[in-house]
Scaffold this active site. Structure first.
Site, PDB file in Angstrom:
ATOM      1  N   LYS A  22     -18.334 -32.449 -61.214  1.00 32.84           N
ATOM      2  CA  LYS A  22     -18.742 -31.037 -61.315  1.00 32.84           C
ATOM      3  C   LYS A  22     -17.550 -30.122 -61.058  1.00 32.84           C
ATOM      4  CE  LYS A  22     -20.749 -29.057 -57.591  1.00 32.84           C
ATOM      5  NZ  LYS A  22     -20.076 -27.860 -57.093  1.00 32.84           N
ATOM      6  N   ASN A  23     -16.769 -30.441 -60.030  1.00 33.68           N
ATOM      7  CA  ASN A  23     -15.706 -29.520 -59.606  1.00 33.68           C
ATOM      8  C   ASN A  23     -14.458 -29.603 -60.461  1.00 33.68           C
ATOM      9  OD1 ASN A  23     -17.496 -28.677 -57.729  1.00 33.68           O
ATOM     10  ND2 ASN A  23     -16.496 -29.651 -55.982  1.00 33.68           N
ATOM     11  N   ARG A  92     -21.133 -19.090 -57.438  1.00 36.70           N
ATOM     12  CA  ARG A  92     -19.874 -18.442 -57.090  1.00 36.70           C
ATOM     13  C   ARG A  92     -18.723 -19.000 -57.904  1.00 36.70           C
ATOM     14  NH1 ARG A  92     -16.273 -20.049 -54.050  1.00 36.70           N
ATOM     15  NH2 ARG A  92     -15.929 -18.006 -53.131  1.00 36.70           N
ATOM     16  N   CYS A 116     -22.219 -18.036 -48.743  1.00 35.56           N
ATOM     17  CA  CYS A 116     -23.350 -18.936 -49.029  1.00 35.56           C
ATOM     18  C   CYS A 116     -23.641 -19.675 -47.729  1.00 35.56           C
ATOM     19  CB  CYS A 116     -23.005 -19.887 -50.166  1.00 35.56           C
ATOM     20  SG  CYS A 116     -21.675 -20.976 -49.743  1.00 35.56           S
ATOM     21  N   ARG A 121     -16.665 -17.545 -47.565  1.00 32.54           N
ATOM     22  CA  ARG A 121     -16.147 -17.806 -48.921  1.00 32.54           C
ATOM     23  C   ARG A 121     -15.459 -16.582 -49.533  1.00 32.54           C
ATOM     24  NH1 ARG A 121     -19.312 -22.415 -51.412  1.00 32.54           N
ATOM     25  NH2 ARG A 121     -17.309 -22.846 -52.376  1.00 32.54           N
ATOM     26  N   ILE A 123     -12.541 -14.262 -51.374  1.00 32.49           N
ATOM     27  CA  ILE A 123     -11.731 -14.532 -52.582  1.00 32.49           C
ATOM     28  C   ILE A 123     -10.418 -13.760 -52.538  1.00 32.49           C
ATOM     29  CG2 ILE A 123     -13.720 -15.086 -54.067  1.00 32.49           C
ATOM     30  CD1 ILE A 123     -13.403 -12.237 -55.268  1.00 32.49           C
ATOM     31  N   ASP A 124      -9.975 -13.398 -51.323  1.00 32.43           N
ATOM     32  CA  ASP A 124      -8.725 -12.635 -51.205  1.00 32.43           C
ATOM     33  C   ASP A 124      -7.521 -13.389 -51.773  1.00 32.43           C
ATOM     34  OD1 ASP A 124      -9.286 -14.374 -49.009  1.00 32.43           O
ATOM     35  OD2 ASP A 124      -7.589 -13.526 -47.949  1.00 32.43           O
ATOM     36  N   LEU A 125      -7.494 -14.711 -51.613  1.00 36.59           N
ATOM     37  CA  LEU A 125      -6.343 -15.486 -52.119  1.00 36.59           C
ATOM     38  C   LEU A 125      -6.321 -15.477 -53.649  1.00 36.59           C
ATOM     39  CD1 LEU A 125      -6.497 -18.530 -49.664  1.00 36.59           C
ATOM     40  CD2 LEU A 125      -5.065 -16.476 -49.496  1.00 36.59           C
ATOM     41  N   ASP A 305     -16.634 -32.027 -48.414  1.00 40.06           N
ATOM     42  CA  ASP A 305     -17.840 -32.247 -49.222  1.00 40.06           C
ATOM     43  C   ASP A 305     -18.533 -33.571 -48.916  1.00 40.06           C
ATOM     44  OD1 ASP A 305     -16.613 -30.616 -52.266  1.00 40.06           O
ATOM     45  OD2 ASP A 305     -17.312 -29.848 -50.342  1.00 40.06           O
ATOM     46  N   ARG A 397     -27.744 -28.996 -58.115  1.00 38.75           N
ATOM     47  CA  ARG A 397     -26.503 -28.327 -58.521  1.00 38.75           C
ATOM     48  C   ARG A 397     -25.367 -29.331 -58.680  1.00 38.75           C
ATOM     49  NH1 ARG A 397     -24.459 -24.626 -54.557  1.00 38.75           N
ATOM     50  NH2 ARG A 397     -22.839 -24.558 -56.143  1.00 38.75           N
TER      51      ARG A 397
HETATM   52  C1  EPZ Z   1     -14.036 -25.804 -53.914  1.00 39.18           C
HETATM   53  O1  EPZ Z   1     -14.583 -24.588 -53.425  1.00 39.18           O
HETATM   54  C2  EPZ Z   1     -15.234 -26.690 -54.242  1.00 39.18           C
HETATM   55  N1  EPZ Z   1     -16.041 -26.054 -55.266  1.00 39.18           N
HETATM   56  C3  EPZ Z   1     -16.062 -26.919 -52.980  1.00 39.18           C
HETATM   57  O2  EPZ Z   1     -17.112 -27.827 -53.313  1.00 39.18           O
HETATM   58  C4  EPZ Z   1     -15.176 -27.575 -51.925  1.00 39.18           C
HETATM   59  O3  EPZ Z   1     -15.927 -27.720 -50.730  1.00 39.18           O
HETATM   60  C5  EPZ Z   1     -13.952 -26.699 -51.666  1.00 39.18           C
HETATM   61  O4  EPZ Z   1     -13.244 -26.456 -52.902  1.00 39.18           O
HETATM   62  C6  EPZ Z   1     -12.985 -27.351 -50.687  1.00 39.18           C
HETATM   63  O5  EPZ Z   1     -12.599 -28.595 -51.161  1.00 39.18           O
HETATM   64  C7  EPZ Z   1     -15.636 -26.121 -56.557  1.00 39.18           C
HETATM   65  O6  EPZ Z   1     -14.597 -26.655 -56.875  1.00 39.18           O
HETATM   66  C8  EPZ Z   1     -16.555 -25.512 -57.571  1.00 39.18           C
HETATM   67  P1  EPZ Z   1     -11.578 -23.187 -51.217  1.00 39.18           P
HETATM   68  P2  EPZ Z   1     -13.613 -23.305 -53.193  1.00 39.18           P
HETATM   69  O7  EPZ Z   1     -11.123 -21.980 -51.941  1.00 39.18           O
HETATM   70  O8  EPZ Z   1     -12.586 -23.251 -54.258  1.00 39.18           O
HETATM   71  C9  EPZ Z   1     -11.348 -20.000 -47.699  1.00 39.18           C
HETATM   72  C10 EPZ Z   1     -19.291 -28.617 -53.416  1.00 39.18           C
HETATM   73  O9  EPZ Z   1     -20.061 -29.000 -52.514  1.00 39.18           O
HETATM   74  N2  EPZ Z   1     -10.861 -19.077 -48.737  1.00 39.18           N
HETATM   75  O10 EPZ Z   1     -10.653 -24.358 -51.101  1.00 39.18           O
HETATM   76  O11 EPZ Z   1     -14.463 -22.127 -52.971  1.00 39.18           O
HETATM   77  C11 EPZ Z   1     -12.834 -20.279 -47.873  1.00 39.18           C
HETATM   78  O12 EPZ Z   1     -13.590 -19.280 -47.219  1.00 39.18           O
HETATM   79  C12 EPZ Z   1     -18.469 -27.359 -53.199  1.00 39.18           C
HETATM   80  O13 EPZ Z   1     -19.110 -29.201 -54.514  1.00 39.18           O
HETATM   81  C13 EPZ Z   1     -10.381 -17.828 -48.353  1.00 39.18           C
HETATM   82  O14 EPZ Z   1     -10.355 -17.487 -47.175  1.00 39.18           O
HETATM   83  O15 EPZ Z   1     -12.936 -23.731 -51.812  1.00 39.18           O
HETATM   84  C14 EPZ Z   1     -13.006 -21.631 -47.229  1.00 39.18           C
HETATM   85  O16 EPZ Z   1     -13.174 -21.468 -45.831  1.00 39.18           O
HETATM   86  C15 EPZ Z   1     -18.761 -26.686 -51.865  1.00 39.18           C
HETATM   87  N3  EPZ Z   1      -9.954 -16.962 -49.323  1.00 39.18           N
HETATM   88  C16 EPZ Z   1     -11.676 -22.321 -47.502  1.00 39.18           C
HETATM   89  O17 EPZ Z   1     -10.749 -21.285 -47.878  1.00 39.18           O
HETATM   90  C17 EPZ Z   1      -9.976 -17.293 -50.657  1.00 39.18           C
HETATM   91  O18 EPZ Z   1      -9.554 -16.477 -51.504  1.00 39.18           O
HETATM   92  C18 EPZ Z   1     -11.738 -23.355 -48.608  1.00 39.18           C
HETATM   93  O19 EPZ Z   1     -12.087 -22.685 -49.771  1.00 39.18           O
HETATM   94  C19 EPZ Z   1     -10.468 -18.563 -51.020  1.00 39.18           C
HETATM   95  C20 EPZ Z   1     -10.900 -19.445 -50.044  1.00 39.18           C
END
Ligand code: EPZ
Length: 422
Positions: A22-23, A92, A116, A121, A123-125, A305, A397
């Site tokens: 999925k990811n 998202r 969620c 979550r 999206i600042d980065l 995950d 999902r």
């Molecule tokens: C991806 O989410 C996956 N989803 C998630 O899988 C997975 O848990 C996660 O990566 C970590 O491996 C998809 O790929 C669709 P992150 P993502 O950006 O990209 C913080 C599942 O169960 N952050 O690496 O959203 C954020 O709040 C899902 O399949 C910021 O602060 O994960 C979190 O604490 C759940 N600012 C941490 O980073 C940002 O701009 C990790 O988030 C972005 C993220």
């Protein structure tokens, strides 16, 4: 609402094929927007998140088809770069469309995806990365409009190796002018899959899978045909289900190299694992051992995950285990539900202290998010008696008909749909 009903206590046995990731599929379907024409993606799982993504692509003017595990997207009729708020709120991961739409149309309008069940979550980065490439970001209320007449390469350092931010920046930079480097990039296998897909469309990207990714922008991408990698989290989930039921299961179409840390933890717990190419055999004929400490963190460490799922195995292990969750700030919502099934878990900030118990007991429980729901399925398979899981749309999902997968392995599990009154 639909429910899953499980009669526990039966060891899983037999073989199943693991479906596509999925990811990996979600960002790759989004990236397809960058080329005009028809992309063909194989090994795409039939999940509600995929249906939402293809729905968004159609709302943007594309034509999509999902036949079996193949999805085709004709992007030549795409005209809009405004993702409808109603569709964004369903998933998202629609945020993955920011980079591609900015690259193709020079403009994208999205909405704050919001938090969620597992955390804020932010999206600042993502936004900082796109701004570094020359995009203008305007936020008003929960609406975000990004514009860029021409994206320009830049040197970007991520404060945290965010998977989504790495992917969004990669996609936008693929058609920017000049060179981009992403330092402290996420290293997940799904990012390597995205790099391989973009390069198959003519991009020039190297380094995915390491913490530094280099992208040389090109002016145009052309559609391609591509096959998605297997889903390592679905594979890990099934391995843990085999272990907690004291079963013997063979998983086909798996990439063991994507699961190194999870395999290491399972072996420390006393689970027998043999790997033969893309086939993994899992068996556990005795009570699992406790694992002193598991810390989730970005790949290649133990994946967040699989955190809720491994907690079920530790709940039945012999001894005290500690699980520390460092990626998401709210990813322990499954603990209350597991406690109702007899587990002995104490949470303190982002650590869970799990004292193994001899058995779990069936109960009526509620899935709070995708992987928490998967953990409750595993607990139901191991528990004595009947478990009813509610809110199972969360599970759909990320798992393609989980009850069929598990029934093929001998589980007594079925889906109950609500009776529609006349
Ligand atoms: C991806 O989410 C996956 N989803 C998630 O899988 C997975 O848990 C996660 O990566 C970590 O491996 C998809 O790929 C669709 P992150 P993502 O950006 O990209 C913080 C599942 O169960 N952050 O690496 O959203 C954020 O709040 C899902 O399949 C910021 O602060 O994960 C979190 O604490 C759940 N600012 C941490 O980073 C940002 O701009 C990790 O988030 C972005 C993220």
């Amino acid at each position: 609402m639909e429910k899953l009903v499980i009669e526990g206590g039966r060891p899983l046995s037999g073989a199943i094929k693991i479906h596509g990731a999925k990811n990996a599929a979600l960002p790759i379907l989004a990236a397809g927007m960058m080329a005009e024409g028809t992309i063909t993606i194989h090994n795409v799982p039939d999940l509600s998140d995929i249906q939402v993504m293809t729905g968004i692509l159609r709302a943007l003017g594309c034509r999509t088809e999902h036949q079996g595990d193949t999805v085709t997207v004709n992007t030549s009729t795409a005209t809009s770069s405004h993702i409808p708020e109603s569709l964004m709120s369903q998933m998202r991961s629609s945020i993955f469309l920011m980079g591609p739409l900015l690259a193709r149309f020079g403009k994208v309008q999205v909405y704050q995806p919001g938090g969620c069940a597992i955390g804020e979550r932010k999206i600042d980065l993502h936004l900082n990365g796109l701004a570094a490439l020359g995009a203008t970001i305007e936020e008003s209320g929960n609406t975000i409009v990004c514009t860029a007449s021409r994206l320009k390469g830049a040197e970007i350092v991520l404060d945290f190796p965010s998977v989504g931010a790495t992917e969004n920046i990669m996609m936008a930079a693929a058609m920017a002018e000049g060179m981009t480097t992403i330092s402290n990039a996420a290293r997940e296998p799904e990012i390597q899959d995205l790099q391989n897909f973009l390069n198959a469309m003519g991009a020039k990207i190297i380094g995915a899978g390491t913490d530094t990714i280099t992208i040389e922008g090109v002016s145009e991408l052309t559609p391609c045909t591509y096959r998605i990698i297997p889903d390592r989290i679905v594979a890990g989930t099934m391995m843990i289900a085999a272990a907690v039921t004291r079963g013997n299961v063979t998983l086909e179409n798996v990439c063991a190299a994507h699961l190194t840390s999870a395999i290491h933890v399972l072996k420390r717990a006393g689970v027998q694992i043999t790997i033969n190419g893309d086939i993994i055999n899992v068996s556990c004929l005795t009570r699992p051992r406790a694992v002193e400490r598991i810390v989730t963190s970005p790949h290649p460490s133990f994946p967040t995950d699989l955190q809720s799922q491994i907690m079920v195995l530790l709940s039945l292990a012999d001894g005290l285990s500690i699980v520390k969750e460092t990626v998401f700030e709210g990813r322990f919502k499954h603990v209350d539900e597991l406690s109702r099934m007899g587990s002995d878990i104490r949470v303190d900030l982002n650590s869970a202290f799990i004292r193994g118990v001899p058995r779990l007991y069936g109960a009526t429980v509620e899935a709070t998010d995708l992987r928490a729901g998967a953990a409750l399925v595993i607990a139901g398979l191991a528990a004595q008696g009947t478990t009813v899981i509610e809110q199972i749309h969360h599970i759909d999902r990320g798992y393609d008909r989980i009850e069929q997968m598990l029934s093929r392995l001998g589980a007594h599990i079925h889906r109950v749909s609500p009776v529609v009154s006349e």
